[in-house]
Design an enzyme around this catalytic site. Structure first.
Site, short mmCIF file in Angstrom:
data_model
loop_
_atom_site.label_atom_id
_atom_site.label_comp_id
_atom_site.label_asym_id
_atom_site.label_seq_id
_atom_site.Cartn_x
_atom_site.Cartn_y
_atom_site.Cartn_z
N ASP A 26 27.68 35.57 76.16
CA ASP A 26 27.21 34.20 76.36
C ASP A 26 25.69 34.19 76.21
O ASP A 26 25.02 35.13 76.64
CB ASP A 26 27.61 33.68 77.75
CG ASP A 26 27.68 32.16 77.76
OD1 ASP A 26 28.78 31.61 77.91
OD2 ASP A 26 26.61 31.52 77.58
N GLU A 63 43.93 23.68 83.07
CA GLU A 63 42.99 24.07 84.14
C GLU A 63 43.75 24.11 85.45
O GLU A 63 44.64 23.31 85.70
CB GLU A 63 41.84 23.07 84.21
CG GLU A 63 40.92 23.21 83.00
CD GLU A 63 39.75 22.24 83.05
OE1 GLU A 63 39.40 21.69 82.01
OE2 GLU A 63 39.22 22.03 84.16
N LYS A 109 47.64 22.44 67.77
CA LYS A 109 46.93 22.28 69.04
C LYS A 109 46.70 20.80 69.34
O LYS A 109 46.99 20.31 70.43
CB LYS A 109 45.58 23.02 68.97
CG LYS A 109 44.64 22.71 70.10
CD LYS A 109 45.13 23.23 71.42
CE LYS A 109 44.22 22.76 72.53
NZ LYS A 109 44.67 23.16 73.85
N LEU A 139 55.60 13.63 83.15
CA LEU A 139 56.13 12.27 83.34
C LEU A 139 55.82 11.77 84.73
O LEU A 139 56.55 10.97 85.30
CB LEU A 139 57.65 12.26 83.09
CG LEU A 139 58.10 12.28 81.63
CD1 LEU A 139 59.63 12.34 81.54
CD2 LEU A 139 57.61 11.05 80.85
N CYS A 174 40.24 18.12 77.83
CA CYS A 174 41.00 18.27 76.57
C CYS A 174 41.63 16.98 76.07
O CYS A 174 41.35 16.55 74.95
CB CYS A 174 42.08 19.32 76.77
SG CYS A 174 41.37 20.92 77.08
C1 UDX Z 1 45.67 20.14 79.02
C2 UDX Z 1 46.91 20.74 78.37
O1 UDX Z 1 47.98 20.71 79.31
C3 UDX Z 1 46.64 22.19 77.98
O2 UDX Z 1 47.78 22.72 77.31
C4 UDX Z 1 45.44 22.21 77.03
O3 UDX Z 1 45.15 23.53 76.62
C5 UDX Z 1 44.24 21.61 77.73
O4 UDX Z 1 44.54 20.27 78.14
P1 UDX Z 1 44.45 20.17 81.33
O5 UDX Z 1 43.61 19.10 80.69
O6 UDX Z 1 43.79 21.28 82.04
O7 UDX Z 1 45.42 20.84 80.21
O8 UDX Z 1 45.34 19.46 82.42
P2 UDX Z 1 46.83 18.90 82.46
O9 UDX Z 1 47.49 19.54 83.59
O10 UDX Z 1 47.45 18.95 81.13
O11 UDX Z 1 46.57 17.34 82.84
C6 UDX Z 1 45.84 16.56 81.94
C7 UDX Z 1 45.69 15.16 82.56
O12 UDX Z 1 46.96 14.50 82.60
C8 UDX Z 1 45.18 15.19 84.00
O13 UDX Z 1 44.29 14.10 84.18
C9 UDX Z 1 46.43 14.96 84.84
O14 UDX Z 1 46.15 14.32 86.08
C10 UDX Z 1 47.23 14.05 83.93
N1 UDX Z 1 48.67 14.14 84.14
C11 UDX Z 1 49.31 15.32 83.88
C12 UDX Z 1 49.36 13.01 84.57
O15 UDX Z 1 48.76 11.95 84.81
N2 UDX Z 1 50.70 13.09 84.73
C13 UDX Z 1 51.39 14.24 84.48
O16 UDX Z 1 52.60 14.24 84.66
C14 UDX Z 1 50.67 15.39 84.05
#
Ligand code: UDX
Length: 434
Positions: A30, A155, A207, A253, A263
């Protein structure tokens, strides 16, 4: 194998530590010397459950190293990973690839013998071709292959998602690179993880398609939630009812205040840009971006409505700030829309989040950050739950009722049940449930 990991953020540090835990020798690079210094003291730059232990163990067993000197790391690496940030570019939403290109330039200088360069960062379709051109131009003589290997790490669950992935996607047309990638991920064969080999552009698109589809799923159930509220149905039961269909699946869901994070917002925007640039607009994803942004803003209105239509002079106890539980990440968190709107409407905010308050304080002022949930609620005119931290799932509701100066609870994560909360005398509102 010997791996160089360029970038020690959410993706690079987790990937580097996990590759080391597989038995490879990994050097993470880094430019940020203070970050590397803190890593040498086992201080993590991000909150990710289990990461500090994983890093400490692999550093101790001399499989994981940190440096600011890319030369040292790349010189004898079999695989050089580009895991630098690709944030949304200000203004047009395109992915900012300046860090990726800079890494490619740096790698080009240092290649010695066959080198496999792997883009782990989420990069728009065609970026692998650009990285290849950058290196080829600088080093026409060099023997290398550029491979796409996107990550699917959530995350808060990143280590598990790396070590027990649903699949590994590898985009390359080089047989030699395919062999090396098989070797790299060999430890995953133990649990028969499918490794999908595709062309490089296909891998890059997988992706974006994955994240965009998950964002569509979430936004779909969020809109069903609004309909449920209008017709007196229960969105959690709708979610269960459709999710039991194997073709739909029961994940992603859960209706909520709208998605955030580093992301989904970035990747849906980048995908729509790529699609528009290629005259094949992805209108469903365009709509998802719009609906989600509007939803996060509308949530403040839901709180104001639950509090009788006017919050001026009122105090609101807010539980949770991070975009989801088990992270300190505030990027595109719904709280960043909801709290300023409530302050704007005249409310005083007391907020608590187990991990994200330091990050939040960099982005939001005009609110009081307090030490725990009960302090946030003490004397408040309402309790509002924004993030589904486990510790908010079993609050002492008697104590909450006694310390609130009203009975209003707004639960944007459906942690509690309307029946139980009504029995306890709360004026409880949530998402998509009567
Ligand atoms: C996401 C993808 O899941 C992961 O595969 C990719 O590599 C990076 O982006 P992340 O953003 O860390 O991961 O969190 P994730 O658990 O996917 O939730 C994303 C958002 O959706 C969050 O704001 C979460 O609160 C929301 N969410 C998730 C919902 O509102 N309902 C759900 O059922 C699941």
């Amino acid at each position: 194998m010997r791996v160089a990991m360029i970038g020690t953020g959410y993706v690079g540090l987790v990937s580097g530590a996990c590759f080391a835990d597989f038995g490879h020798v990994v050097t993470c690079v880094d430019k940020d010397a203070s970050k590397i210094e803190r890593l040498h003291q086992n201080i993590m730059p991000i909150y990710e459950p289990g990461l500090d232990t994983l890093v400490e163990k692999n550093v101790k067993e001399e499989r994981l190293f940190f440096t600011t000197d890319a030369k040292e790391a790349i010189a004898d690496a079999d695989a050089v990973f580009i895991a630098v940030g690709t944030p949304s570019r200000r203004g047009d939403g395109h992915a900012d690839l300046s860090y990726v290109y800079a890494a490619a330039e740096e790698i080009a200088e240092l290649i010695d013998g066959f080198t496999m360069i792997v883009t782990k960062s989420t990069v728009p379709v065609g970026t692998g071709d650009e990285v290849e051109d950058i290196i080829r131009k600088k080093r026409p003589d060099a023997d290398f292959a550029v491979v796409s290997n996107p990550e699917f790490l959530r995350e808060g669950a990143a280590i598990k998602d790396f070590k027990i992935p649903d699949r590994v996607v590898v985009g390359t047309d080089s047989e030699r690179a395919r062999e090396l990638m098989r070797e790299l991920y060999r430890p995953l064969f133990l649990n028969e993880t499918p490794i999908l080999f595709t062309a490089r552009r296909t891998s890059e698109l997988i992706k974006y398609a994955a994240n965009a589809f998950l964002a569509v799923k979430i936004t779909f159930i969020n809109e069903m939630a609004d309909l449920c509220e209008a017709v007196g149905a229960n969105v959690q039961e709708v979610s269960r009812g459709i999710g039991l269909d194997g073709r739909i699946g029961n994940k992603f869901l859960n209706a909520g205040p709208g998605y955030g994070g580093s992301c989904f917002p970035k990747d849906t925007l980048a995908l729509t840009k790529t699609a528009n640039d290629n005259n094949t607009p992805v209108r469903i994803v365009d709509t998802v971006v719009e609906v989600n942004a509007a939803r996060k803003k509308a949530m403040a209105g839901k709180v104001i409505q639950a509090m009788g239509g006017d919050v001026s002079g009122k105090t609101i106890g807010v539980l949770g700030l991070a975009f989801k539980q088990n992270t300190d990440d505030m990027r595109d968190a719904p709280s960043l829309d909801i709290i300023p709107a409530l302050i704007e409407a005249g409310a005083t905010i007391k907020a608590f989040d187990p991990e994200a308050m330091e990050e939040a304080a960099k982005l939001m002022d005009g609110l009081n950050y307090v030490e725990n949930a009960y302090e946030a609620v003490d004397g408040a005119d309402a309790m509002v739950i924004l993030t589904e931290w486990d510790q908010f799932r079993a609050l002492d509701l008697e104590r909450i009722k006694a310390s609130l100066s009203s009975d209003i609870v707004v639960d944007l994560r459906n942690i509690y049940s309307p029946e139980d909360m009504a029995k306890r005398g709360f004026e409880y509102s949530s998402i998509g449930r009567p």
